[in-house]
Scaffold this motif. Structure first.
Motif, PDB file in Angstrom:
ATOM      1  N   LEU B  87       0.837  -1.205   0.000  1.00 30.22           N
ATOM      2  CA  LEU B  87       0.000   0.000   0.000  1.00 30.22           C
ATOM      3  C   LEU B  87       0.869   1.250   0.000  1.00 30.22           C
ATOM      4  CD1 LEU B  87      -2.902  -0.715   2.546  1.00 30.22           C
ATOM      5  CD2 LEU B  87      -3.080  -0.489   0.081  1.00 30.22           C
ATOM      6  N   ALA B  88       1.925   1.209   0.841  1.00 29.84           N
ATOM      7  CA  ALA B  88       2.815   2.367   0.941  1.00 29.84           C
ATOM      8  C   ALA B  88       3.512   2.624  -0.390  1.00 29.84           C
ATOM      9  CB  ALA B  88       3.849   2.143   2.046  1.00 29.84           C
ATOM     10  N   LEU B  91       1.377   4.333  -2.766  1.00 28.44           N
ATOM     11  CA  LEU B  91       1.269   5.770  -2.487  1.00 28.44           C
ATOM     12  C   LEU B  91       2.507   6.502  -2.979  1.00 28.44           C
ATOM     13  CD1 LEU B  91       0.030   6.355   1.174  1.00 28.44           C
ATOM     14  CD2 LEU B  91      -0.853   7.382  -0.886  1.00 28.44           C
ATOM     15  N   LEU B  92       3.638   5.845  -2.733  1.00 28.40           N
ATOM     16  CA  LEU B  92       4.940   6.454  -2.971  1.00 28.40           C
ATOM     17  C   LEU B  92       5.212   6.634  -4.464  1.00 28.40           C
ATOM     18  CD1 LEU B  92       7.267   7.206  -1.068  1.00 28.40           C
ATOM     19  CD2 LEU B  92       8.254   4.969  -1.488  1.00 28.40           C
TER      20      LEU B  92
ATOM     21  N   ASN C 313       2.229  12.989  -0.896  1.00 28.75           N
ATOM     22  CA  ASN C 313       2.018  11.548  -1.061  1.00 28.75           C
ATOM     23  C   ASN C 313       3.302  10.768  -0.880  1.00 28.75           C
ATOM     24  OD1 ASN C 313      -0.687  11.242  -1.373  1.00 28.75           O
ATOM     25  ND2 ASN C 313      -0.647  11.672  -3.565  1.00 28.75           N
ATOM     26  N   VAL C 314       4.409  11.359  -1.323  1.00 26.47           N
ATOM     27  CA  VAL C 314       5.693  10.690  -1.149  1.00 26.47           C
ATOM     28  C   VAL C 314       6.006  10.552   0.337  1.00 26.47           C
ATOM     29  CG1 VAL C 314       8.158  10.883  -1.557  1.00 26.47           C
ATOM     30  CG2 VAL C 314       6.558  11.443  -3.362  1.00 26.47           C
ATOM     31  N   ILE C 315       5.777  11.637   1.075  1.00 23.62           N
ATOM     32  CA  ILE C 315       6.056  11.588   2.512  1.00 23.62           C
ATOM     33  C   ILE C 315       5.157  10.564   3.196  1.00 23.62           C
ATOM     34  CG2 ILE C 315       5.945  12.916   4.649  1.00 23.62           C
ATOM     35  CD1 ILE C 315       6.867  15.313   3.081  1.00 23.62           C
ATOM     36  N   ARG C 316       3.865  10.565   2.843  1.00 27.27           N
ATOM     37  CA  ARG C 316       2.943   9.563   3.384  1.00 27.27           C
ATOM     38  C   ARG C 316       3.485   8.157   3.147  1.00 27.27           C
ATOM     39  NH1 ARG C 316      -1.328  12.461   0.967  1.00 27.27           N
ATOM     40  NH2 ARG C 316      -2.329  13.658   2.572  1.00 27.27           N
ATOM     41  N   GLY C 317       3.889   7.913   1.905  1.00 27.36           N
ATOM     42  CA  GLY C 317       4.392   6.595   1.545  1.00 27.36           C
ATOM     43  C   GLY C 317       5.608   6.211   2.363  1.00 27.36           C
ATOM     44  N   ILE C 318       6.566   7.124   2.460  1.00 21.49           N
ATOM     45  CA  ILE C 318       7.807   6.819   3.183  1.00 21.49           C
ATOM     46  C   ILE C 318       7.506   6.498   4.643  1.00 21.49           C
ATOM     47  CG2 ILE C 318       9.944   7.822   4.094  1.00 21.49           C
ATOM     48  CD1 ILE C 318      10.339   9.221   1.510  1.00 21.49           C
ATOM     49  N   LEU C 320       4.609   5.599   6.069  1.00 20.28           N
ATOM     50  CA  LEU C 320       3.831   4.362   6.204  1.00 20.28           C
ATOM     51  C   LEU C 320       4.752   3.154   6.051  1.00 20.28           C
ATOM     52  CD1 LEU C 320       1.017   3.213   6.575  1.00 20.28           C
ATOM     53  CD2 LEU C 320       0.718   3.240   4.119  1.00 20.28           C
ATOM     54  N   LEU C 321       5.663   3.258   5.098  1.00 24.79           N
ATOM     55  CA  LEU C 321       6.616   2.179   4.848  1.00 24.79           C
ATOM     56  C   LEU C 321       7.451   1.913   6.091  1.00 24.79           C
ATOM     57  CD1 LEU C 321       7.247   0.582   2.268  1.00 24.79           C
ATOM     58  CD2 LEU C 321       9.127   2.135   1.833  1.00 24.79           C
ATOM     59  N   THR C 324       5.498   0.451   9.170  1.00 20.44           N
ATOM     60  CA  THR C 324       5.153  -0.961   9.046  1.00 20.44           C
ATOM     61  C   THR C 324       6.368  -1.849   9.116  1.00 20.44           C
ATOM     62  OG1 THR C 324       4.988  -0.393   6.754  1.00 20.44           O
ATOM     63  CG2 THR C 324       3.008  -1.140   7.841  1.00 20.44           C
TER      64      THR C 324
END
Lengths: 342, 280, 336
Positions: B87-88, B91-92, C313-318, C320-321, C324
Motif C-alpha cells: 500500500l505504501a 502511495l509512494l 504523497n511521497v512523505i505519506r508513503g515513506i 507508512l513504509l 510498518t
C-alpha cells in the motif's frame, strides 16, 4: 517470548516515545531557524487540484503572482488541495484558522459554497473566487466565465464542421461531448450551450454525450471516443482533464476532429484539433487581485464575464486553424462570434 | 470491437500474470498499480529521449522490476507486512513519478510524445498482443513443465518444507516479485506508447483489476485470460451502453464491476449446484 | 530489546529520508518539517481535526481487525463507508427535524446496518458459494462507489449548490462539537467505545475466542464444534458495520452531507491501521493516532508552507513504509 499480542503495547509505547523524541529534536532545530518578517498584504492561492499540468490553475497562479510582483507590499503563497473535494473545506478552514492571509484566491464552481461554509466559522477571512458565483456574502467576491457562451462557440464550429465536406467529416450530423464527470455546470450550462451552438449552425445536428467517470482515465476516454466515432460522430469536444489525451489519440487514428476547451490546443495534435476556445483566467485573476490589494474589490458581489470583455475567446488566428479549416467555415464561425458579441 | 477488448484487456492480463506469479510464490504483490505507473513513466522518458520502441519497452520492464524486488527484499529483511508496504509503495510511486516529472519536464500533467514516427495504435496493439502471448506461453511452460516452476509453487505451498530441503523461499519470492514488476512495466509501457503520451494516473485502477482477475480466474493461469476477457467485455458493454440508453451516462460507470460480480456469483452458483448433485 | 532499537532506527531512517527529500525538493525545508510535526498542535482547530481524523480511523481499523482475526479480508471498505454515508444523509434529509437525538441515533443505526449488509453479502457468498470474500467485496465496492457517485451527482444532488453533494442534513441531527470550530465531535467517544468493546469481545468473551481459533486454524475449529457459518459471516458483518458507522459519523460530524468522493481513502487506511496495530482493536487507538498525526501534519504543512500535493504523497508513503517495517514485524500470523 511473550504472546503474539501481549508484547505489542510496550512495543508501540516505545515506538511512540522514540518517534516523539525524533520529532522534538527536529522541532527545536526548526524553531531556531524560523523568523517572522514584517506584514505585507498576504495572498493565499488555494488550488483545488494540482497546478502543474492544469492550464486553468497555472493561469490562476500566474495572475495572482503578477499582481503581487507589481505591488511591493504583497506576497503570494500557493497551496495545492488535491482532487478530493471532501478535503477542500478542511484545507480552506485550516488556511483561514491560521489567520496568516489577508485574501484567499481560488477557482472552481464548487468553491463559493465551501468558502461560505468556512466564512461562517471564520468571518474575518476574505475570499476572491474565480470561475464560480455567489452573491451577497460580504466576505466573498466571485467572478464567473459565461460557460454557456464558451460552449456555444465550440458547438457552433462543431456543427459547421460535421455538416461540411472536410476530409474527416462524414455524412451524419452527429457531434460529441465527453466529460470527466457530470457536474452542475456541465449538465446545466456546457452541454445545453454546446447543443444550442451546434443547432444554430445546422438545425438537425444531434449531440452525443459520454462520461469518463474521472479526470484521468485516458484509455477510457480513448475507448469512449472510438465508440462514438464508430457511431458516426466526427467532431468531439473533450472536457475530461487527462482523459482528453485519449480522445485526441482516438480521433487522430480515425481522422476525425477534436475541439479544445479553455486553452489553445491546436498544436497538441496537428490536423485533429480543429478549433479552440480559451479563457483568460490569468487576466481575470490579475485584475481581481490588484483590486483586492488596492482595497477596491467589491466583496459581496458576483460578476459574470464573457466574450464581450475578452475573458473568453475563440482562437481564430492560429496558423494550424487557418491551415485545417476552410475559409468558408472560418468566415461563418467569425460571423457567429461577432453576433455573440452584440 | 476486437481492438477495444484487446486494448483494454491486455494491460490487465500482463499485470495479472505478474501478480499471479507472486501469489503462487506465497506472497502477493499488491503494488501492481504503482508499478504500472512507473513502467508508463519510464517508457515515456526513454521514448522521448531515444525514439526507440525497443529501448522504451526494455527500460520500462527493468525499472519496475528493480523497484518491485527491492521493496520485497526490504519487507523481508525488516519483517514488514507485505500488504502494508505494498500500500505504501502504491502511495509512494505515483508521488515520486510526479516529482520526477516536474523536475525533468517541468510539468506533472500530460506529457506528449512527438508523433511523427510513431507506430499506429493497431500495430502497437499487435506487438503487445504477441508479447503477451509469448509471456503467457512461457509462464505456462515454466510453471507446469520445469523445475523452476515447481520451486515457485513449492515456495508458496509449504515454506517450511522448502527450507528444510535447503531451498531459499525468499530468493524464489524475490524473483517472482521482479517478474511481476517486469510485466507491470510492459503493461504501463503499452499504455503510454499507445496514447502517445504519459498521463498522470495512467494506470487508472488496472493494477487493482489485475489483482481481482487473479481471484476471478480461480487462481489459475488460464483463468486469468478469462477474467481479463470478462473485464474487457464488461467495460466494452458499459461504454457502449452509455450511448444506447436514454439514461444519465454516469449510471453505467460501475457496470463493469457489477457485471463481473454477477458473473462470479452465477459461476459459483452453477458450481455449487453441480457439487450438490455429486454428493449423495 | 533489540527489536525496540530497530524500531527507533527505522523511524530515524524515515525521518532522515523525509528531511533529506525536503532539503532537496522543498524551497523551505525547515518550515515544512516544522509544520509537519507541530501542525496538529499549532492551534485547537488543527488539534481537533487530528482527533476527528483519528476517530474515523479508529472505527475503520477496529472493525478491520475483526475480519483479519478471523482470517478474512474485506477489501470493500471504500464502498461500505460511501454507501452508508449516503444512506445516513438521505435518512437525515427525510426524517422530521423534531426527532432530534432519536433521529441522529436512527441515522447511525441505519448507516451501520447498510455497511454491515454490504460486507455481509460477501461473507454469505463465501460461506454459501465459496466465493473469495476479497474479490467479491472489492467488486461490490467498486460498483457501489460509482453508483453512489451517480446518485450524488444526479437524483440526490443539491441543485442550489455547485458542489457535487446532497443537501445538508438539519442542524438538529448533527453531533455536538468539541473544540469548535474544528471538526471534532462526540464521534471520538463512539470510536473509543467501539474499539474497547470489540477488544473486550475478542479477548474476554467466548465468541471472540472462537473467532480467533477459527481464524488461526479453521480445521481445528471444526473439531471444537465452532460453527463455520457464524465465523464466516459474523466478522464480515462487524467489519462492514464499523465502516458503515464511520461513514455516517463523517456525515453527522464533518460533512453534514454526502459529498462526492468523501471517503478519501479511509477504506484503505482502515486496513493499514489494523495491520500496524497487529490486529488488536485496542492498539488500533495509538496506530490511528500516529496516522492521524501524520495526515494532519501533512495537511498543515501543505497549507502553511509550500509542500506540494505530490510531495505529500511521497512523505505519506515513506512514513507508512517505515512504520510498518518495524511495527508490523511484531505480528506473527502472516496474512493468508
Amino acid at each position: 517470548m511473550k504472546g503474539p499480542f501481549s508484547g505489542s503495547p510496550n512495543h508501540s509505547k516505545i515506538t511512540m516515545i522514540s518517534l516523539s523524541l525524533v520529532m522534538i529534536l527536529i522541532m527545536t532545530f526548526v524553531s531556531c531557524a524560523k523568523e517572522q518578517e514584517s506584514q505585507p498584504y498576504r495572498i493565499a492561492v488555494f488550488v483545488p487540484g494540482i497546478v502543474s499540468g492544469s492550464p486553468i490553475y497555472e493561469m490562476l497562479v500566474a495572475g495572482a503572482q503578477q499582481a503581487a510582483d507589481e505591488h511591493e507590499q504583497a506576497v503570494v503563497q500557493v497551496i495545492e488541495g488535491g482532487s478530493n473535494q471532501g478535503l477542500w473545506e478542511e484545507s480552506i478552514s485550516t488556511l483561514a484558522a491560521s489567520q496568516e492571509h489577508d485574501l484567499i484566491v481560488t477557482s472552481n464552481p464548487a468553491m463559493p459554497a465551501i468558502a461560505a461554509a468556512v466564512s461562517a466559522k471564520f468571518p474575518e477571512q476574505r475570499f476572491a473566487i474565480m470561475d464560480g458565483a455567489l452573491e451577497g456574502n460580504e466576505a466573498i467576491y466571485t467572478l464567473r466565465y459565461d460557460q454557456q457562451q464558451q460552449a456555444m462557440l465550440a458547438g457552433h464550429l462543431a456543427g459547421l464542421i460535421t455538416a461540411s465536406s472536410m476530409s474527416g467529416a462524414n455524412d451524419q450530423l452527429k457531434i460529441g461531448l465527453i466529460a470527466g464527470q457530470e457536474y452542475p455546470d456541465m449538465t446545466d450550462l456546457i452541454l445545453p450551450g454546446f447543443t444550442a451552438g451546434a443547432q444554430t449552425a445546422h438545425a438537425s445536428v444531434t449531440v452525443e454525450f459520454r462520461v469518463v467517470g474521472n479526470w484521468y482515465d485516458a484509455a477510457k476516454g480513448s475507448e469512449l471516443a472510438r465508440a462514438m466515432i464508430a457511431d458516426g460522430v466526427d467532431v468531439i469536444l473533450p472536457i475530461a482533464g487527462g482523459a482528453n489525451q485519449g480522445v485526441l489519440t482516438a480521433a487522430a487514428d480515425a481522422g476525425t476532429y477534436v475541439l479544445w476547451y479553455d486553452t489553445n490546443g491546436y498544436a497538441l495534435q496537428k490536423g485533429t484539433v480543429a478549433g479552440s476556445t480559451a479563457i483568460r483566467q490569468d487576466k481575470a485573476t490579475y485584475e481581481t487581485v490588484v483590486k483586492a490589494i488596492e482595497g477596491t474589490l467589491p466583496f459581496g458581489s458576483a460578476e459574470t464575464v464573457g466574450l464581450e470583455r475578452g475573458y473568453i475567446t475563440f482562437i481564430e488566428d492560429d496558423e494550424l486553424y487557418l491551415e485545417l479549416v476552410p475559409q468558408e467555415i472560418r468566415d461563418q464561425q467569425h460571423a457567429f462570434i461577432e453576433s455573440m458579441m452584440q | 470491437m476486437t481492438y477495444s477488448i484487446l486494448a483494454y484487456g491486455i494491460p490487465i492480463l500482463l499485470a495479472a500474470i505478474g501478480g499471479y506469479l507472486t501469489d503462487i510464490s506465497g506472497k502477493m504483490n499488491i503494488a501492481l498499480e504503482g508499478l504500472i505507473m512507473v513502467g508508463a513513466f519510464t517508457a515515456y522518458g526513454v521514448m522521448a529521449a531515444t525514439s526507440s520502441y525497443l529501448l522504451a519497452f526494455t527500460a520500462a520492464a527493468l525499472v519496475p522490476a528493480l523497484i518491485s524486488a527491492g521493496y520485497e527484499t526490504l519487507t523481508t529483511v525488516y519483517h514488514g507486512n507485505i500488504f502494508v508496504t505494498g500500500l505504501a509503495v502504491n502511495l509512494l510511486l505515483p508521488g515520486l513519478t510526479a516529482l520526477l516529472s516536474v523536475r525533468i519536464y517541468a510539468s506533472s500533467g500530460v506529457l506528449s510524445l512527438q508523433t511523427d514516427h510513431m507506430l499506429s495504435s493497431v500495430t502497437l496493439l499487435q506487438i503487445i498482443t504477441v508479447i503477451t502471448l509469448i509471456v503467457f506461453v512461457t509462464a505456462y511452460g515454466i510453471l507446469h513443465q520445469t523445475k523452476a516452476g515447481l520451486l515457485l509453487r513449492a515456495a508458496g505451498l509449504n515454506r517450511r518444507a522448502f527450507e528444510i530441503r535447503g531451498g531459499s523461499p525468499d530468493a524464489v519470492q524475490r524473483t517472482a516479485f521482479a517478474l511481476s514488476g517486469l510485466l507491470c512495466g510492459l503493461s504501463g509501457a503499452y499504455l503510454t506508447l499507445s496514447l502517445h503520451a504519459f498521463v498522470p494516473n495512467i494506470s487508472s485502477g488496472k493494477g487493482w483489476l489485475a489483482l481481482a482477475a487473479i481471484y476471478l480466474g480461480d487462481r489459475r493461469l488460464s483463468g486469468l485470460v478469462y477474467a481479463a476477457l470478462f473485464f474487457s467485455v464488461a467495460e466494452y458493454a458499459a461504454n457502449r451502453a452509455q450511448g444506447l440508453f436514454d439514461m444519465p451516462a454516469s449510471l453505467f460507470l460501475g457496470f463493469p464491476f457489477l457485471i463481473t460480480f454477477l458473473g462470479l456469483f452465477v459461476k459459483a452458483m452453477f458450481r455449487s449446484r453441480r457439487n450438490d448433485h455429486k454428493k449423495p | 530489546m533489540r527489536r525496540y532499537r530497530d524500531t527507533a532506527a527505522a523511524l530515524c531512517a524515515a525521518a532522515a529520508a523525509v528531511v533529506l527529500l525536503l532539503t532537496i525538493l522543498s524551497p523551505d525545508p525547515a518550515g515544512t518539517i516544522g509544520s509537519l510535526i507541530r501542525g496538529p498542535f499549532a492551534n485547537t482547530y488543527t488539534f481537533g481535526n487530528m482527533l476527528a481524523t483519528m476517530s474515523i480511523l479508529i472505527i475503520c481499523g477496529a472493525g478491520m481487525t475483526i475480519s483479519f482475526q478471523a482470517g478474512l479480508f474485506n477489501l470493500g471498505g471504500e464502498g461500505q463507508i460511501y454507501s452508508a454515508g449516503l444512506a445516513g444523509a438521505v435518512i437525515g434529509l427525510l426524517l422530521p427535524v423534531q426527532t432530534g437525538i432519536i433521529g441522529t441515533l436512527l441515522i447511525m443505526i441505519i448507516g451501520t446496518a447498510v455497511g454491515a449488509l454490504i460486507a455481509g453479502v460477501s461473507g454469505y457468498l463465501l460461506y454459501r458459494f465459496r466465493i473469495h470474500e476479497l474479490i467479491s467485496s472489492f467488486l461490490l465496492s467498486g460498483a457501489l462507489v460509482y453508483f453512489v457517485d451517480f446518485l450524488i451527482s444526479n437524483p440526490l444532488r443539491d441543485t442550489d449548490g455547485f458542489l457535487q453533494s446532497t443537501r445538508q442534513i438539519p442542524q438538529a441531527f448533527r453531533l455536538p462539537s468539541i473544540l469548535p470550530p474544528s471538526n471534532l465531535t462526540s464521534a471520538l467517544f463512539f470510536a473509543v467505545i467501539t474499539a474497547a468493546s470489540l477488544a473486550f469481545w475478542l479477548y474476554r468473551m467466548r465468541g471472540g475466542y472462537e473467532l480467533r481459533v477459527f481464524g488461526t486454524n479453521p480445521s481445528f475449529a471444526e473439531f471444537g464444534a465452532i460453527p463455520h457459518k457464524r465465523y464466516t459471516i459474523l466478522p464480515m458483518l462487524i467489519t462492514g458495520a464499523c465502516y458503515g458507522l464511520a461513514g455516517t459519523l463523517m456525515v453527522l460530524s464533518t460533512q453534514y452531507a454526502a459529498i462526492m468522493g468523501f471517503t478519501a481513502g479511509y477504506g484503505w487506511n482502515g486496513i493499514a491501521v489494523a495491520l500496524i496495530a497487529g490486529n488488536n482493536p485496542i492498539l488500533v487507538i495509538p496506530a490511528a493516532f500516529l496516522l492521524a498525526w501524520l495526515e494532519t501534519g501533512i495537511r498543515t504543512a501543505m497549507s502553511g508552507s509550500s509542500l506540494s500535493f505530490d510531495m505529500s504523497n511521497v512523505i505519506r508513503g515513506i512514513i507508512l513504509l517505515s512504520i510498518t517495517l518495524r511495527l508490523a514485524g511484531s505480528r506473527r500470523r502472516s496474512m493468508k
